[in-house]
Design an enzyme around this catalytic site. Sequence first.
Site, short mmCIF file in Angstrom:
data_model
loop_
_atom_site.label_atom_id
_atom_site.label_comp_id
_atom_site.label_asym_id
_atom_site.label_seq_id
_atom_site.Cartn_x
_atom_site.Cartn_y
_atom_site.Cartn_z
N ARG A 233 0.86 -1.18 0.00
CA ARG A 233 0.00 0.00 0.00
C ARG A 233 0.89 1.23 0.00
O ARG A 233 1.95 1.22 0.64
CB ARG A 233 -0.87 0.03 1.27
CG ARG A 233 -2.03 -0.93 1.27
CD ARG A 233 -3.11 -0.52 0.28
NE ARG A 233 -4.22 -1.44 0.28
CZ ARG A 233 -4.39 -2.44 -0.59
NH1 ARG A 233 -3.50 -2.66 -1.54
NH2 ARG A 233 -5.43 -3.23 -0.52
N GLU A 262 -3.88 7.31 -4.43
CA GLU A 262 -4.21 6.82 -5.78
C GLU A 262 -5.54 7.39 -6.26
O GLU A 262 -6.45 7.55 -5.45
CB GLU A 262 -4.28 5.29 -5.75
CG GLU A 262 -2.93 4.68 -5.43
CD GLU A 262 -2.99 3.17 -5.26
OE1 GLU A 262 -4.02 2.54 -5.60
OE2 GLU A 262 -2.01 2.61 -4.77
N HIS A 280 -1.05 0.40 -9.95
CA HIS A 280 -1.72 -0.57 -9.06
C HIS A 280 -2.33 -1.73 -9.86
O HIS A 280 -3.57 -1.88 -9.91
CB HIS A 280 -2.78 0.11 -8.19
CG HIS A 280 -3.15 -0.70 -6.98
ND1 HIS A 280 -3.57 -0.15 -5.80
CD2 HIS A 280 -3.14 -2.04 -6.75
CE1 HIS A 280 -3.82 -1.09 -4.92
NE2 HIS A 280 -3.57 -2.27 -5.48
#
Length: 318
Positions: A233, A262, A280
Amino acid sequence: MASPEILITAPMHPSVEAALAPRFTLHRLWLQPDPTAFLAAHGPAIRGVATTTLGGAIGEDLFARLPALEIVANFGVGYENVDVAAAAVRGLVVTNTPGVLDEEVADLAVALLLATIRRLPQAERHLREGRWLQASFPLSPSLRGRTVGILGLGAIGKAIARRLAGFGVALAYHGRRRQPDVPYPWHPTPRALAEACDTLIAILPGGAETRHIVNAEVLAALGPQGVFINVARGSVVDEAALVAALANGTILAAGLDVYANEPQVPADLLALPNAVLLPHVGSASEATRTAMGTLVADNLIAWFTEGRPLTPVAETPL
Ligand code: 8YV
């Protein structure tokens, strides 16, 4: 009997709705022009929520509007987006999607590691931009002789370690506890792990407990040949400290699949030539996202047909 009503908070892979639609009444919150009015009108009938790691945080604010809620099924193995403590107070079951994405994310982690060290995206740009006609691509650093530290040796961390064992590199790890059945050296802190290795792969859960666990000190300990890979993360690393470490040569390079905010990626990170940046995509293959979506649906189906979820999270009150 009326089919149970399920609230879907954000768009997710079509396999979720495909499996749920025949059995449940579905409400798509993100399509509601006035979500507050929608929840006031329909909230009392909703018994299940399907949500996603990338769909924003949910907790008491939503739960309070869903008095009949029984279960929250999260699309994603990480579930820091769900306030599990608030869910537990209400006796709600929370499920996630472990197992089905481990190998896919481990593949991506190794691909990102190699891409970062051997500078594959930079080499490809060199060819595409016609620069090969003038000069060979500069020699890259190497994976050879490295010690790779895995920060978070859970199921995905172990899948990464299995792959890297075949690459002939030395391995080490840090997690909250030493694992007696693991043959690699354990280090009691992230900093101690960084001191013992030159390549660090973060694959630990996000959330408050692990926030900025990789900070300026850890990056300095990794050293000038250091390579940092993050497939966990964005919150686990101090992004500003990472940008500084990459810019001033405190570490050599970084490969990132995740970011603090994000899909925003800071301009100063985008400008760095020694960072390989992915949007991602760790679990983002068609097959794996389908398996994740199917597991989200199967958890809801198992709960409403048999009264037991398939993959409840550790904090769930069962
Ligand atoms: C997905 C993930 O990107 O499983 C996780 O925790 O981060 C990824 O697999 C995410 O779940 C998409 O919502």
